[in-house]
Scaffold this active site. Structure first.
Site, mmCIF file in Angstrom:
data_model
loop_
_atom_site.group_PDB
_atom_site.id
_atom_site.type_symbol
_atom_site.label_atom_id
_atom_site.label_comp_id
_atom_site.label_asym_id
_atom_site.label_seq_id
_atom_site.Cartn_x
_atom_site.Cartn_y
_atom_site.Cartn_z
ATOM 1 N N PHE A 122 10.691 -18.490 12.080
ATOM 2 C CA PHE A 122 11.564 -19.115 11.089
ATOM 3 C C PHE A 122 10.938 -20.415 10.594
ATOM 4 O O PHE A 122 11.030 -20.773 9.428
ATOM 5 C CB PHE A 122 12.944 -19.388 11.698
ATOM 6 C CG PHE A 122 13.904 -20.012 10.732
ATOM 7 C CD1 PHE A 122 14.468 -19.266 9.705
ATOM 8 C CD2 PHE A 122 14.254 -21.345 10.847
ATOM 9 C CE1 PHE A 122 15.350 -19.850 8.801
ATOM 10 C CE2 PHE A 122 15.139 -21.936 9.963
ATOM 11 C CZ PHE A 122 15.691 -21.181 8.940
ATOM 12 N N ARG A 153 8.380 -26.187 7.350
ATOM 13 C CA ARG A 153 9.766 -25.729 7.173
ATOM 14 C C ARG A 153 10.082 -25.709 5.685
ATOM 15 O O ARG A 153 9.624 -26.573 4.931
ATOM 16 C CB ARG A 153 10.721 -26.657 7.924
ATOM 17 C CG ARG A 153 12.187 -26.248 7.840
ATOM 18 C CD ARG A 153 13.048 -27.130 8.713
ATOM 19 N NE ARG A 153 14.462 -27.013 8.373
ATOM 20 C CZ ARG A 153 15.265 -26.091 8.883
ATOM 21 N NH1 ARG A 153 14.797 -25.217 9.751
ATOM 22 N NH2 ARG A 153 16.536 -26.037 8.536
ATOM 23 N N GLU A 166 29.896 -21.506 2.762
ATOM 24 C CA GLU A 166 30.275 -22.355 3.886
ATOM 25 C C GLU A 166 31.615 -23.059 3.719
ATOM 26 O O GLU A 166 32.134 -23.622 4.692
ATOM 27 C CB GLU A 166 29.177 -23.393 4.140
ATOM 28 C CG GLU A 166 27.841 -22.759 4.534
ATOM 29 C CD GLU A 166 26.764 -23.764 4.890
ATOM 30 O OE1 GLU A 166 27.044 -24.984 4.800
ATOM 31 O OE2 GLU A 166 25.658 -23.350 5.269
ATOM 32 N N GLU A 206 24.105 -13.574 9.608
ATOM 33 C CA GLU A 206 23.084 -14.600 9.798
ATOM 34 C C GLU A 206 23.407 -15.488 10.998
ATOM 35 O O GLU A 206 22.808 -16.540 11.174
ATOM 36 C CB GLU A 206 22.945 -15.450 8.525
ATOM 37 C CG GLU A 206 22.396 -14.669 7.337
ATOM 38 C CD GLU A 206 22.143 -15.544 6.115
ATOM 39 O OE1 GLU A 206 22.292 -16.793 6.242
ATOM 40 O OE2 GLU A 206 21.802 -14.996 5.053
#
Length: 208
Positions: A26, A55, A115, A161
């Site tokens: 990731f 990232r 969210e 997820e």
């Protein structure tokens, strides 16, 4: 050279000797061998090695509503805080990583629906910054958006997820206790709420 507008050095002042991936998941971790120019000297430091965490670019947004005198934060488990003496569950603004060539604005609108269930129209860009430039390449784009907030929070996120996200709705008067009690422990939420706190003070001064 004015360091307010321009850094002392640029990418041209870094000599990269090698870059090697040590891990790819990731996040990705590189081992970089490099030299960089020294201040006040026409020379480079001796060759050094550094680990660089690669990232994806991320974006986040603080949702608030002046008429309601409220703002929204989310709470979720964070592996980076797994050793935190208080709790690995952190209070944050809504945020996510950009998907492919997605813009920060598109990312934020998508994440806000996932969210919090809130739809965003207008976005105000606050800052773009490196949360941890000592070891990580991530750039974070921070925004604020005034929108209609729900009366109460709820649980959101994409189950496939591994997301289990609690939405909290706070009143403006709860800002200072949040700062005072040490509940805020990541840079985007602290920066966003400092911005909101300053905005509230300026509004009060204008009206007063």
């Amino acid at each position: 050279m004015d360091i307010v507008e321009h850094a002392t050095f640029s990418q041209q002042d870094v000599k990269i000797h090698s870059r090697e991936y040590m891990f790819r998941g990731f996040v990705q971790v590189e081992k970089v061998s490099l030299q960089h120019r020294m201040f006040n000297q026409n020379d480079f430091i001796p060759q050094i090695q550094r680990e660089l965490i690669q990232r994806k670019t991320a974006a986040g947004v603080l949702l608030y509503n002046d008429a309601q005198q409220r703002f929204a934060l989310i709470e979720q488990f964070r592996v980076g805080a797994i050793d935190d003496p208080d709790s690995p569950w952190q209070l944050e603004i809504i945020a996510g990583v950009l998907d492919g060539n997605e813009s920060p604005e598109s990312c934020i609108r998508r994440e806000s629906l996932e969210e919090s269930g809130c739809q965003i129209d207008e976005l105000e860009h606050l800052f773009s910054f490196y949360p941890s430039a000592g070891a990580c390449s991530e750039v974070f784009h921070l925004y604020a958006a005034e929108t209609d907030l729900p009366e109460h929070g709820g649980v959101h996120g994409l189950a496939d997820e591994g997301e289990n996200i609690q939405l909290h709705i706070f009143d403006y008067h709860q800002l200072q206790p949040l700062f005072a009690h040490g509940r805020l422990k990541n840079s985007p939420v602290i920066m966003a709420l400092q911005w909101l706190n300053q905005k509230i003070k300026m509004t009060k001064n204008t009206k007063g």
